[in-house]
Structure formats: C-alpha cells, structure tokens
Design an enzyme around this catalytic site. Structure first.
Site, PDB file in Angstrom:
ATOM      1  N   GLY A  92       0.787  -1.222   0.000  1.00  0.00           N
ATOM      2  CA  GLY A  92       0.000   0.000   0.000  1.00  0.00           C
ATOM      3  C   GLY A  92       0.816   1.268   0.000  1.00  0.00           C
ATOM      4  CG  HIS A  99       6.837   7.390   3.787  1.00  0.00           C
ATOM      5  ND1 HIS A  99       6.926   7.115   2.435  1.00  0.00           N
ATOM      6  CD2 HIS A  99       5.640   6.905   4.192  1.00  0.00           C
ATOM      7  CE1 HIS A  99       5.820   6.504   2.046  1.00  0.00           C
ATOM      8  NE2 HIS A  99       5.028   6.343   3.093  1.00  0.00           N
TER       9      HIS A  99
HETATM   10  P1  AMP Z   1       2.129   5.328   2.389  1.00  0.00           P
HETATM   11  O1  AMP Z   1       0.698   4.979   2.051  1.00  0.00           O
HETATM   12  O2  AMP Z   1       2.775   4.376   3.348  1.00  0.00           O
HETATM   13  O3  AMP Z   1       2.943   5.568   1.139  1.00  0.00           O
HETATM   14  O4  AMP Z   1       2.056   6.689   3.204  1.00  0.00           O
HETATM   15  C1  AMP Z   1       1.942   7.922   2.597  1.00  0.00           C
HETATM   16  C2  AMP Z   1       1.394   8.851   3.651  1.00  0.00           C
HETATM   17  O5  AMP Z   1       1.577  10.172   3.224  1.00  0.00           O
HETATM   18  C3  AMP Z   1      -0.107   8.672   3.935  1.00  0.00           C
HETATM   19  O6  AMP Z   1      -0.285   8.316   5.307  1.00  0.00           O
HETATM   20  C4  AMP Z   1      -0.690  10.042   3.606  1.00  0.00           C
HETATM   21  O7  AMP Z   1      -1.736  10.425   4.477  1.00  0.00           O
HETATM   22  C5  AMP Z   1       0.509  10.937   3.738  1.00  0.00           C
HETATM   23  N1  AMP Z   1       0.453  12.170   2.983  1.00  0.00           N
HETATM   24  C6  AMP Z   1       0.108  12.332   1.674  1.00  0.00           C
HETATM   25  N2  AMP Z   1       0.214  13.623   1.322  1.00  0.00           N
HETATM   26  C7  AMP Z   1       0.646  14.290   2.422  1.00  0.00           C
HETATM   27  C8  AMP Z   1       0.937  15.666   2.702  1.00  0.00           C
HETATM   28  N3  AMP Z   1       0.809  16.636   1.770  1.00  0.00           N
HETATM   29  N4  AMP Z   1       1.324  16.004   3.944  1.00  0.00           N
HETATM   30  C9  AMP Z   1       1.452  15.053   4.900  1.00  0.00           C
HETATM   31  N5  AMP Z   1       1.199  13.749   4.713  1.00  0.00           N
HETATM   32  C10 AMP Z   1       0.789  13.375   3.484  1.00  0.00           C
END
Ligand code: AMP
Ligand code: ZN
Length: 113
Positions: A92, A99
C-alpha cells in the site's frame, strides 16, 4: 526528484507541519492521521523505499530510525508506539519516497497484515 510529493515538501513547495528537521532528515505530521500522533520521518535525499536501502545510504536510513525515536520522545509516546514503512504496491505504498510512519497516542490495533 522534481515530481515527488515528499521532495516537494522538503523543498517547501508544499506546506507541512514540521516536528523535527536537521541536515538530512525531516519529520512532519501526516495529513490523514491514523492515530492521535502520526508523524512521517523522511530522508532529505530521494530514496524510493525500503527496497532501495543499500550500503551507500544505510546510514541515512538508520538516522531516520534515530529520528523516529526522538520524535516519539518529543511527542511523549511513553506508553509505546509503532514504526511502519510500507514498501511497494502490495504493502500500500502511495508515496514512493522512503518514509517511516510513527504512530501512537492510543492502544494500537495489533493486526500486522
Ligand atoms: P504510504 O501509504 O505508506 O505511502 O504513506 C503515505 C502517507 O503520506 C499517507 O499516510 C498520507 O496520508 C501521507 N500524505 C500524503 N500527502 C501528504 C501531505 N501533503 N502532507 C502530509 N502527509 C501526506
Ligand atoms: Zn522524493
């Protein structure tokens, strides 16, 4: 990476709520929190995910984990917390920039998959 969302956050082109920053790592609040505390810890150099960690960049990945511990202390997650890194489509991963999610502030669901 000009079109990478998290590289844009690092460059300040997209706003974020920063909780920690140094020369090589940034930590900021997730825009869609899954727990009372939900912070993302990212390296300032573009690494696409855990699958790209290698001898050349392992020290920055390790520093990310050190920052996870620091922000957990800063956020007073004394009861415990979880560090998660989704890698690839099956896991996912939606942003292809390494990150680490730091989740806490409640008793977390223990389902791992
Ligand atoms: P993943 O699904 O593990 O790739 O996590 C990506 C994360 O980035 C998700 O939890 C999103 O809510 C977060 N996310 C996406 N865009 C932003 C943003 N502009 N600022 C902070 N978090 C974000
Ligand atoms: Zn990036």
């Amino acid at each position: 990476m000009s079109d990478c969302l998290f590289c844009k956050i690092i460059r300040g082109e997209i706003p974020s709520t920063k909780v920690y920053e140094d020369d090589s790592v940034l930590a900021f609040r997730d825009i869609n929190p899954q727990a009372p505390t939900h912070i993302l810890v990212i390296p300032k150099t573009h690494i696409s995910g855990v699958s790209e960690i290698c001898a050349q960049n392992a020290s920055i990945a390790a520093h990310c984990l050190e920052v996870c511990a620091m922000v957990a202390k800063q956020e007073q997650l004394d009861g415990g917390f979880r560090v998660v890194s989704n890698c690839g489509a099956d896991a996912g991963q939606t942003v292809n920039h390494l990150h680490f999610h730091v989740l806490g502030g409640k008793v977390l669901n223990t389902d791992m998959a």
